[in-house]
Design a protein around this motif. Structure first.
Motif, PDB file in Angstrom:
ATOM      1  N   TYR A  17      19.539  59.774 -16.196  1.00 52.64           N
ATOM      2  CA  TYR A  17      20.128  59.516 -14.896  1.00 52.64           C
ATOM      3  C   TYR A  17      19.292  58.502 -14.138  1.00 52.64           C
ATOM      4  O   TYR A  17      18.064  58.507 -14.230  1.00 52.64           O
ATOM      5  CB  TYR A  17      20.197  60.807 -14.063  1.00 52.64           C
ATOM      6  CG  TYR A  17      21.222  61.781 -14.560  1.00 52.64           C
ATOM      7  CD1 TYR A  17      22.479  61.841 -13.978  1.00 52.64           C
ATOM      8  CD2 TYR A  17      20.952  62.623 -15.628  1.00 52.64           C
ATOM      9  CE1 TYR A  17      23.437  62.727 -14.453  1.00 52.64           C
ATOM     10  CE2 TYR A  17      21.902  63.508 -16.102  1.00 52.64           C
ATOM     11  CZ  TYR A  17      23.141  63.553 -15.511  1.00 52.64           C
ATOM     12  OH  TYR A  17      24.084  64.427 -15.974  1.00 52.64           O
ATOM     13  N   THR A  48      25.199  63.868 -10.324  1.00 57.72           N
ATOM     14  CA  THR A  48      24.686  65.226 -10.254  1.00 57.72           C
ATOM     15  C   THR A  48      23.469  65.266  -9.342  1.00 57.72           C
ATOM     16  O   THR A  48      22.785  64.261  -9.155  1.00 57.72           O
ATOM     17  CB  THR A  48      24.333  65.773 -11.658  1.00 57.72           C
ATOM     18  OG1 THR A  48      24.122  67.171 -11.576  1.00 57.72           O
ATOM     19  CG2 THR A  48      23.098  65.111 -12.235  1.00 57.72           C
ATOM     20  N   ILE A  50      19.744  66.765  -8.767  1.00 55.79           N
ATOM     21  CA  ILE A  50      18.640  67.108  -9.661  1.00 55.79           C
ATOM     22  C   ILE A  50      17.490  67.659  -8.827  1.00 55.79           C
ATOM     23  O   ILE A  50      17.138  67.099  -7.790  1.00 55.79           O
ATOM     24  CB  ILE A  50      18.185  65.865 -10.443  1.00 55.79           C
ATOM     25  CG1 ILE A  50      19.356  65.295 -11.256  1.00 55.79           C
ATOM     26  CG2 ILE A  50      16.991  66.174 -11.328  1.00 55.79           C
ATOM     27  CD1 ILE A  50      19.150  63.880 -11.740  1.00 55.79           C
ATOM     28  N   THR A  63      19.297  70.362 -13.287  1.00 60.92           N
ATOM     29  CA  THR A  63      20.474  70.094 -12.474  1.00 60.92           C
ATOM     30  C   THR A  63      20.665  71.236 -11.483  1.00 60.92           C
ATOM     31  O   THR A  63      20.350  72.389 -11.777  1.00 60.92           O
ATOM     32  CB  THR A  63      21.737  69.939 -13.336  1.00 60.92           C
ATOM     33  OG1 THR A  63      21.920  71.115 -14.108  1.00 60.92           O
ATOM     34  CG2 THR A  63      21.643  68.733 -14.247  1.00 60.92           C
ATOM     35  N   THR A  65      22.999  73.734  -9.644  1.00 66.35           N
ATOM     36  CA  THR A  65      24.301  74.343  -9.892  1.00 66.35           C
ATOM     37  C   THR A  65      24.771  75.237  -8.748  1.00 66.35           C
ATOM     38  O   THR A  65      25.923  75.659  -8.737  1.00 66.35           O
ATOM     39  CB  THR A  65      24.279  75.167 -11.197  1.00 66.35           C
ATOM     40  OG1 THR A  65      23.251  76.157 -11.095  1.00 66.35           O
ATOM     41  CG2 THR A  65      24.013  74.274 -12.409  1.00 66.35           C
TER      42      THR A  65
END
Length: 79
Positions: A17, A48, A50, A63, A65
């Motif tokens: 990323y 996403t 992080i 990540t 969530t």
């Protein structure tokens, strides 16, 4: 603290990323990253959040969530 914006990070067992945004929330570093293609030459539409985890043996990334945390980070980084 050194900025990680525009740097590439690799998530363990996942993709690479490029860091677009950075926020500190409750003393922890969070980043918004865009996934790169396998050859790391193109930025995809996959984004996403992080979380940076600092341990004695190094720095790790995971990540985010937790949906409530994602909402807070989105609002915070949008300012």
């Amino acid at each position: 603290m050194e900025s990680k914006k525009n740097q590439i990070i690799d998530l363990e067992g996942s993709s690479s990323y490029i860091i677009l945004e950075h926020a500190i929330y409750k003393g922890e570093n969070y980043y918004l990253g865009a996934r790169l293609s396998e050859d790391k030459k193109e930025i995809t539409d996959d984004m996403t959040y992080i979380h940076e985890i600092n341990k004695e043996d190094g720095v790790y990334f995971e990540t985010v969530t937790d949906f409530d945390l994602i909402k807070k980070l989105t609002k915070y980084m949008d300012q």
